[in-house]
Design an enzyme around this catalytic site. Structure first.
Site, PDB file in Angstrom:
ATOM      1  N   ASP A  18       0.669  -1.192  -0.054  1.00  0.00           N
ATOM      2  CA  ASP A  18       0.033   0.173   0.042  1.00  0.00           C
ATOM      3  C   ASP A  18       1.031   1.135  -0.049  1.00  0.00           C
ATOM      4  O   ASP A  18       2.006   1.196   0.328  1.00  0.00           O
ATOM      5  CB  ASP A  18      -0.883  -0.129   1.369  1.00  0.00           C
ATOM      6  CG  ASP A  18      -1.669   1.153   1.377  1.00  0.00           C
ATOM      7  OD1 ASP A  18      -2.228   1.633   0.398  1.00  0.00           O
ATOM      8  OD2 ASP A  18      -1.807   1.630   2.500  1.00  0.00           O
ATOM      9  N   ASP A  20       0.150   5.235   1.072  1.00  0.00           N
ATOM     10  CA  ASP A  20      -0.096   6.270   1.902  1.00  0.00           C
ATOM     11  C   ASP A  20      -0.353   5.332   3.293  1.00  0.00           C
ATOM     12  O   ASP A  20      -1.364   4.517   3.499  1.00  0.00           O
ATOM     13  CB  ASP A  20      -1.160   7.047   1.645  1.00  0.00           C
ATOM     14  CG  ASP A  20      -1.074   7.908   0.511  1.00  0.00           C
ATOM     15  OD1 ASP A  20       0.045   8.428   0.244  1.00  0.00           O
ATOM     16  OD2 ASP A  20      -2.029   7.937  -0.251  1.00  0.00           O
ATOM     17  N   THR A  60      -2.601   1.587  -4.790  1.00  0.00           N
ATOM     18  CA  THR A  60      -3.059   2.581  -3.819  1.00  0.00           C
ATOM     19  C   THR A  60      -4.255   3.094  -4.301  1.00  0.00           C
ATOM     20  O   THR A  60      -4.596   3.367  -5.360  1.00  0.00           O
ATOM     21  CB  THR A  60      -1.912   3.795  -3.682  1.00  0.00           C
ATOM     22  OG1 THR A  60      -2.394   4.879  -2.970  1.00  0.00           O
ATOM     23  CG2 THR A  60      -1.501   4.120  -4.975  1.00  0.00           C
ATOM     24  N   ASN A  61      -5.296   3.332  -3.192  1.00  0.00           N
ATOM     25  CA  ASN A  61      -6.603   4.027  -3.409  1.00  0.00           C
ATOM     26  C   ASN A  61      -6.099   5.532  -3.615  1.00  0.00           C
ATOM     27  O   ASN A  61      -5.623   5.904  -2.744  1.00  0.00           O
ATOM     28  CB  ASN A  61      -7.547   3.764  -2.418  1.00  0.00           C
ATOM     29  CG  ASN A  61      -8.154   2.601  -2.466  1.00  0.00           C
ATOM     30  OD1 ASN A  61      -8.122   1.723  -3.323  1.00  0.00           O
ATOM     31  ND2 ASN A  61      -8.747   2.040  -1.439  1.00  0.00           N
ATOM     32  N   CYS A  99      -6.265   3.662  -7.789  1.00  0.00           N
ATOM     33  CA  CYS A  99      -7.755   3.860  -8.128  1.00  0.00           C
ATOM     34  C   CYS A  99      -8.038   5.328  -8.001  1.00  0.00           C
ATOM     35  O   CYS A  99      -8.014   5.571  -6.785  1.00  0.00           O
ATOM     36  CB  CYS A  99      -8.336   2.722  -7.211  1.00  0.00           C
ATOM     37  SG  CYS A  99     -10.282   3.107  -7.374  1.00  0.00           S
ATOM     38  N   HIS A 101     -11.083   6.278  -8.551  1.00  0.00           N
ATOM     39  CA  HIS A 101     -12.432   6.179  -8.514  1.00  0.00           C
ATOM     40  C   HIS A 101     -12.889   6.488  -7.037  1.00  0.00           C
ATOM     41  O   HIS A 101     -12.449   6.102  -5.853  1.00  0.00           O
ATOM     42  CB  HIS A 101     -12.971   4.814  -9.213  1.00  0.00           C
ATOM     43  CG  HIS A 101     -12.512   4.671 -10.338  1.00  0.00           C
ATOM     44  ND1 HIS A 101     -11.620   3.556 -10.467  1.00  0.00           N
ATOM     45  CD2 HIS A 101     -12.706   5.353 -11.472  1.00  0.00           C
ATOM     46  CE1 HIS A 101     -11.198   3.580 -11.789  1.00  0.00           C
ATOM     47  NE2 HIS A 101     -11.644   4.438 -12.419  1.00  0.00           N
ATOM     48  N   CYS A 114     -16.095   0.939  -9.225  1.00  0.00           N
ATOM     49  CA  CYS A 114     -15.083   0.310  -9.856  1.00  0.00           C
ATOM     50  C   CYS A 114     -14.762  -0.994  -9.281  1.00  0.00           C
ATOM     51  O   CYS A 114     -15.267  -1.465  -8.294  1.00  0.00           O
ATOM     52  CB  CYS A 114     -13.772   1.137  -9.924  1.00  0.00           C
ATOM     53  SG  CYS A 114     -12.996   1.284  -8.529  1.00  0.00           S
ATOM     54  N   ARG A 117     -10.925  -0.363  -6.554  1.00  0.00           N
ATOM     55  CA  ARG A 117     -10.919   0.189  -5.141  1.00  0.00           C
ATOM     56  C   ARG A 117     -10.871  -0.605  -4.225  1.00  0.00           C
ATOM     57  O   ARG A 117     -11.764  -1.492  -4.018  1.00  0.00           O
ATOM     58  CB  ARG A 117     -11.983   1.372  -5.087  1.00  0.00           C
ATOM     59  CG  ARG A 117     -11.894   2.113  -3.643  1.00  0.00           C
ATOM     60  CD  ARG A 117     -12.906   3.192  -3.510  1.00  0.00           C
ATOM     61  NE  ARG A 117     -12.989   3.603  -1.963  1.00  0.00           N
ATOM     62  CZ  ARG A 117     -12.132   4.369  -1.513  1.00  0.00           C
ATOM     63  NH1 ARG A 117     -10.993   4.982  -2.289  1.00  0.00           N
ATOM     64  NH2 ARG A 117     -12.073   4.892  -0.213  1.00  0.00           N
ATOM     65  N   LYS A 118      -9.588  -0.630  -3.335  1.00  0.00           N
ATOM     66  CA  LYS A 118      -9.439  -1.654  -2.334  1.00  0.00           C
ATOM     67  C   LYS A 118     -10.605  -1.319  -1.116  1.00  0.00           C
ATOM     68  O   LYS A 118     -11.028  -0.381  -0.937  1.00  0.00           O
ATOM     69  CB  LYS A 118      -8.128  -1.401  -1.535  1.00  0.00           C
ATOM     70  CG  LYS A 118      -7.125  -2.043  -2.536  1.00  0.00           C
ATOM     71  CD  LYS A 118      -5.721  -1.614  -1.718  1.00  0.00           C
ATOM     72  CE  LYS A 118      -5.274  -0.340  -1.597  1.00  0.00           C
ATOM     73  NZ  LYS A 118      -4.089   0.026  -1.068  1.00  0.00           N
TER      74      LYS A 118
HETATM   75 ZN    ZN Z   1     -11.084   2.319  -9.077  1.00  0.00          ZN
END
Ligand code: ZN
Length: 176
Positions: A18, A20, A60-61, A99, A101, A114, A117-118
């Site tokens: 990951d 952040d 990473t999101n 991601c 979104h 989507c 996104r985790k």
């Molecule tokens: Zn996404």
């Protein structure tokens, strides 16, 4: 058919990170280089992974893009900066997926449910379909339950980072 086409690429284990809160300190929607501060031991951890022939991936999101806090261009600038910094230390990340979104995104193009996104495993699965990864020996390092869930759904192990030296966590768990 060429020799390369007949030969399966050699699979290698991968360490997924990951971003952040694991590679850099999480100051809420980090999107400027001035706000990017490496976690203790993160560069060392990546360099050791490189030396041990692991693939190194980042998933990473970055819903701040969809929320309009910053742009994909800002994300790319940060990631280029990370790679430059790593290069100075003889290290590198093989691939980064993010991601942008979010269901509450202000831009229509990002306002979707989507698959990336985790805790959804889309970014992990995307990488696994593109790189010759030895899945059974791979792991994702994350600091949130959503990271661990994404790993589980992506079919790889996970490791919870709770602060301290990142390279020590990997060493203590037998990865380095
Ligand atoms: Zn996404």
């Amino acid at each position: 058919m060429t020799q390369a086409n007949r030969t399966n690429p050699k699979t290698r284990p991968a360490i997924f990170f990951d971003r952040d809160g694991v590679l850099n300190q999480d100051h809420d929607y980090v999107h400027k280089i001035v706000d990017f501060h490496w976690i203790e031991g993160a560069i060392e951890a990546i360099r050791c992974c490189n030396e041990l022939d692991y693939f190194v991936f980042v998933v990473t999101n970055q819903s701040g893009v969809g929320r309009g806090y910053y742009t994909e261009q800002d994300v790319h600038i940060i990631h280029t900066y990370m790679q430059d910094e790593l290069k100075h230390h003889g290290a590198h990340i093989d691939a980064i997926r993010y991601c942008p979104h979010h269901r509450d995104a202000i831009h229509a193009e990002y306002k979707i449910e989507c698959h990336c996104r985790k805790p959804k495993p889309g970014m992990i699965k995307d990488i696994l379909s593109s790189w010759p990864v030895e899945i059974s020996k791979s792991v994702l390092v994350g600091d949130k339950p959503t990271d661990l869930e994404a790993a589980k759904r992506g079919g790889i192990r996970s490791l919870l980072y709770e602060g301290g030296d990142l390279s020590v966590l990997l060493k203590n768990n037998g990865y380095l």
